[in-house]
Design a protein around this motif. Sequence first.
Motif, PDB file in Angstrom:
ATOM      1  N   GLY A 129      97.176  50.553  34.446  1.00  0.00           N
ATOM      2  CA  GLY A 129      97.801  51.706  35.081  1.00  0.00           C
ATOM      3  C   GLY A 129      98.265  52.753  34.097  1.00  0.00           C
ATOM      4  N   GLY A 130      99.107  52.350  33.167  1.00  0.00           N
ATOM      5  CA  GLY A 130      99.739  53.305  32.260  1.00  0.00           C
ATOM      6  C   GLY A 130      98.777  53.869  31.236  1.00  0.00           C
ATOM      7  N   LEU A 131      98.123  52.984  30.509  1.00  0.00           N
ATOM      8  CA  LEU A 131      97.225  53.456  29.451  1.00  0.00           C
ATOM      9  C   LEU A 131      95.877  53.913  30.023  1.00  0.00           C
ATOM     10  CD1 LEU A 131      97.447  53.724  26.332  1.00  0.00           C
ATOM     11  CD2 LEU A 131      96.099  51.644  26.162  1.00  0.00           C
ATOM     12  N   GLY A 132      95.496  53.347  31.166  1.00  0.00           N
ATOM     13  CA  GLY A 132      94.216  53.727  31.767  1.00  0.00           C
ATOM     14  C   GLY A 132      93.048  53.348  30.883  1.00  0.00           C
ATOM     15  N   THR A 133      92.906  52.040  30.605  1.00  0.00           N
ATOM     16  CA  THR A 133      91.922  51.575  29.638  1.00  0.00           C
ATOM     17  C   THR A 133      90.623  51.158  30.311  1.00  0.00           C
ATOM     18  OG1 THR A 133      93.781  50.695  28.381  1.00  0.00           O
ATOM     19  CG2 THR A 133      91.583  49.991  27.709  1.00  0.00           C
ATOM     20  N   MET A 134      89.558  51.930  30.091  1.00  0.00           N
ATOM     21  CA  MET A 134      88.233  51.471  30.517  1.00  0.00           C
ATOM     22  C   MET A 134      87.903  50.236  29.692  1.00  0.00           C
ATOM     23  SD  MET A 134      86.366  55.208  30.554  1.00  0.00           S
ATOM     24  CE  MET A 134      84.715  54.698  31.065  1.00  0.00           C
ATOM     25  N   GLY A 135      87.302  49.233  30.317  1.00  0.00           N
ATOM     26  CA  GLY A 135      86.993  48.012  29.586  1.00  0.00           C
ATOM     27  C   GLY A 135      88.033  46.928  29.784  1.00  0.00           C
ATOM     28  N   TYR A 136      89.064  47.213  30.600  1.00  0.00           N
ATOM     29  CA  TYR A 136      90.122  46.238  30.847  1.00  0.00           C
ATOM     30  C   TYR A 136      89.664  45.128  31.795  1.00  0.00           C
ATOM     31  CZ  TYR A 136      94.403  44.535  33.208  1.00  0.00           C
ATOM     32  OH  TYR A 136      95.375  43.757  33.765  1.00  0.00           O
ATOM     33  N   GLY A 137      88.883  45.490  32.793  1.00  0.00           N
ATOM     34  CA  GLY A 137      88.664  44.628  33.951  1.00  0.00           C
ATOM     35  C   GLY A 137      87.975  43.301  33.677  1.00  0.00           C
ATOM     36  N   LEU A 138      86.892  43.316  32.891  1.00  0.00           N
ATOM     37  CA  LEU A 138      86.167  42.061  32.672  1.00  0.00           C
ATOM     38  C   LEU A 138      86.994  41.057  31.871  1.00  0.00           C
ATOM     39  CD1 LEU A 138      83.827  40.104  32.719  1.00  0.00           C
ATOM     40  CD2 LEU A 138      82.693  41.475  30.953  1.00  0.00           C
ATOM     41  N   PRO A 139      87.522  41.432  30.697  1.00  0.00           N
ATOM     42  CA  PRO A 139      88.359  40.448  29.999  1.00  0.00           C
ATOM     43  C   PRO A 139      89.589  40.039  30.812  1.00  0.00           C
ATOM     44  CG  PRO A 139      88.343  42.560  28.816  1.00  0.00           C
ATOM     45  CD  PRO A 139      87.292  42.635  29.869  1.00  0.00           C
ATOM     46  N   ALA A 140      90.177  40.962  31.556  1.00  0.00           N
ATOM     47  CA  ALA A 140      91.337  40.601  32.387  1.00  0.00           C
ATOM     48  C   ALA A 140      90.927  39.569  33.435  1.00  0.00           C
ATOM     49  CB  ALA A 140      91.931  41.845  33.047  1.00  0.00           C
ATOM     50  N   ALA A 141      89.723  39.722  33.986  1.00  0.00           N
ATOM     51  CA  ALA A 141      89.231  38.761  34.981  1.00  0.00           C
ATOM     52  C   ALA A 141      89.055  37.391  34.343  1.00  0.00           C
ATOM     53  CB  ALA A 141      87.910  39.250  35.571  1.00  0.00           C
ATOM     54  N   ILE A 142      88.575  37.378  33.110  1.00  0.00           N
ATOM     55  CA  ILE A 142      88.402  36.106  32.394  1.00  0.00           C
ATOM     56  C   ILE A 142      89.757  35.429  32.191  1.00  0.00           C
ATOM     57  CG2 ILE A 142      87.835  35.196  30.087  1.00  0.00           C
ATOM     58  CD1 ILE A 142      85.448  37.208  30.130  1.00  0.00           C
ATOM     59  N   GLY A 143      90.752  36.211  31.779  1.00  0.00           N
ATOM     60  CA  GLY A 143      92.104  35.668  31.606  1.00  0.00           C
ATOM     61  C   GLY A 143      92.672  35.155  32.918  1.00  0.00           C
ATOM     62  N   ALA A 144      92.457  35.926  33.983  1.00  0.00           N
ATOM     63  CA  ALA A 144      92.982  35.527  35.290  1.00  0.00           C
ATOM     64  C   ALA A 144      92.312  34.248  35.784  1.00  0.00           C
ATOM     65  CB  ALA A 144      92.770  36.657  36.302  1.00  0.00           C
ATOM     66  N   GLN A 145      90.997  34.140  35.539  1.00  0.00           N
ATOM     67  CA  GLN A 145      90.276  32.953  35.987  1.00  0.00           C
ATOM     68  C   GLN A 145      90.769  31.704  35.249  1.00  0.00           C
ATOM     69  OE1 GLN A 145      87.016  33.061  38.364  1.00  0.00           O
ATOM     70  NE2 GLN A 145      88.487  31.416  38.664  1.00  0.00           N
ATOM     71  N   LEU A 146      91.080  31.876  33.947  1.00  0.00           N
ATOM     72  CA  LEU A 146      91.590  30.731  33.191  1.00  0.00           C
ATOM     73  C   LEU A 146      92.956  30.298  33.692  1.00  0.00           C
ATOM     74  CD1 LEU A 146      90.244  31.802  29.789  1.00  0.00           C
ATOM     75  CD2 LEU A 146      90.113  29.459  30.629  1.00  0.00           C
ATOM     76  N   GLY A 147      93.770  31.278  34.066  1.00  0.00           N
ATOM     77  CA  GLY A 147      95.105  30.949  34.587  1.00  0.00           C
ATOM     78  C   GLY A 147      95.077  30.455  36.017  1.00  0.00           C
ATOM     79  N   ASN A 148      93.993  30.766  36.734  1.00  0.00           N
ATOM     80  CA  ASN A 148      93.868  30.392  38.157  1.00  0.00           C
ATOM     81  C   ASN A 148      92.471  29.855  38.395  1.00  0.00           C
ATOM     82  OD1 ASN A 148      96.427  31.993  39.397  1.00  0.00           O
ATOM     83  ND2 ASN A 148      95.421  33.220  37.827  1.00  0.00           N
TER      84      ASN A 148
END
Lengths: 171, 586
Positions: B422-441
């Motif tokens: 949201g704040g920084l508006g980083t393109m390229g956030y979504g795929l690694p974030a999904a990987i992190g989320a999948q590991l946590g869930n």
Amino acid sequence: MHIKQQETERHTLSVTVDNEAGVLARIAGMFTARGYNIDSLTVADVTEDDSISRITIVTTGTPAVIEQVVAQLDRLVNVHRVIDLTERGNFVERELALVKVAGTGEHRIEALRLAEVYRARVVDATTGSFVFEVTGASEKIDKFIELMSEIGLIEVARTGVAAIVRGKEAV
Amino acid sequence: MTTEMSGADILIQALNDQGVEVVFGYPGGAVLPIYDALFNQQRIKHILVRQEGGAAHAAEGYARSTGKPGVVLVTSGPGATNAITGIADAMMDSIPMVVITGQVGTPLIGSDAFQECDTVGITRHVTKHNYLVKDPAKLGDIIHEAFHIATSGRPGPVVIDLPKDVQVATAPYRRTNVNALPHRGYKPQVKGDLAQIEEAVELLANAERPMIYTGGGIINSGPGASLILRELVRLTGAPVTSTLMGLGALPASSPHWLGMLGMHGTYEANMAMNKCDVMLCLGARFDDRVTGRLDAFSPESKKIHIDIDRASINKTVRVDLPIIGDVGRVMEDMVKLWKAKELRPRDLKPWWATIKTWQERNCLAYPEKLDSGEIVPQLAIRKLWEATHRQQPIITTEVGQHQMWAAQHFDFESPNKWLTSGGLGTMGYGLPAAIGAQLGNPKALVIDIAGEASIQMNIQEMGTATQYRLPVKIFILNNEYMGMVRQWQDLTYGSRYSESYSDSLPDFVKLAEAYGWKGIRIETPDQLEQGIADMLAHDGPVMVDCMVAKMANCFPMIPSGAAHTDMILDPAQVSGVMDDEAKALV
């Protein structure tokens, strides 16, 4: 399009911080990163065990900016406490300056006369110059330097402001 | 006398004591002792990313979806600098994260040694706090303090720069009590001032046109805060809007929900913000994308602002009643006081009737079909929602039009399911974030809604998902443009599409297959439902290349420099140029 300027105020802040490497960089960096001004900054440790430093910062900005400066300083992990002395009122601030003046004859005598008026001490003298030590509020030092520039000012070193609240209480 | 351990072993032990299960990292010269210590243990799972930037975003995704701090381990120099974007992203969005960076040995610091950079200097402004550890005897305390700082108050990233000789040297280690830690000045205020809370409750009860504006602070405060929000909304009867970061705190199915506010928010949310007489801001920060033109922002309202970060108060918008404290705790006190005083809201029927007229504009409406036969991107998002919402998926996004369409058209019913930059508006956030989320869930359905341009910014992380058999899904809305850039060029720069065309795109289906993923292409509206079904039916990672309308723009929109009441609701209202004042605003 032109960029608009707003009315600013001068505030003196007293900041107590952990005395450790990098603290000054954090504080100075916060000012540059957010576009705030530092007019003067002094720092020295003030505790027997060298654990805490006291920083006095003079800054200028709009009232909203000053409020943010205080809040942003307070947010730094190393900062223990921030006091806006200008907001609080009833404090003394002092600065020390070393002022080198060159000249001969009447100029020399005039320089000494003015130094007496401003209670400046001579800390170095040659046949062609003096170095005066003058202490006081920043405006007084500004004025002294202004007068000396008419006589033969060579250079100036200033410490920046140290400030403390009047009365017996600690802040 | 406790036995001495190496700095690297102290680090691993301290991470164990913190309950760390997953570390996202990439090895290199300056962290080899730590990697050797990792080799000899079983408790911490190390996830090898493909680039350090991926590690930082993956840690963000892990943190945002689990509520636990994300941990990153990278080497000195380029390892640290590659991670910076993710660190800055976590700082802007208040994500708890601890980043351990290797550093050259202490005798070499400052000598421009191989892979040396001034990591604490570079990260100073994008971290909540950072450390250069020069003494292994202090390492344990510093790690525990770092976790405490990262997770308490307004959360954020903390960097620990660890020189190689400190990793090898030995010292005793003991598990530290957080209260005995060195920085005595750090004491976040959690509980709000009761007198102020009472005033806030009275203001709300006497409001004719109350409005609740929520933000990411509620998500950060924990799941309890979202529950107490529901109670507060029920008691006050007030309508609710949220920032991008706060989506999911109130279920989108709630009758009180008006949708997101701000630049791409709903007409009703923005109008209600503009016309309300009491605004309750809960853990949000009056971001410029939320407020629009400041001098026209909610001119008639008394504003109550609850935030744990004092510096967020009066930063851009002056408020009448600031309350500093954890938003969950303050809401609890509000609910208690409201009940104890047996307060009742005033008659809000006229206010809701007005809101209804705004809702009737149906600002998020979109055509189901286009003459061109292209897929309507909003429809693609909605179909994705229809096919998945019962499974309560975790949605991550990249940044751009697809992100705003997802925020508008994918409804969230609970917190920690929506991960976006949201704040920084980083393109390229979504795929690694999904990987992190999948590991946590591990059992959750995790989907990265992406654009064809954004996805390429961290596409190398597909290999990470393959290696750890993470069944993440990427759903690309492919319009062959950096859509949001092109949209602004349409609105502001006379449709001069300077460098916004995504030329030379890869064949995403073949690319998916090259990484061992399943690749699916959806080219026409009639393939949409089946394509989504095929994606969900595959138990491994899937990349869907969904070809959508090339020139579609995201509405409603508050143009830069405009007020909430000046929303553009449909493309017909778009003008081609903008004056310099408006151009300079964003």
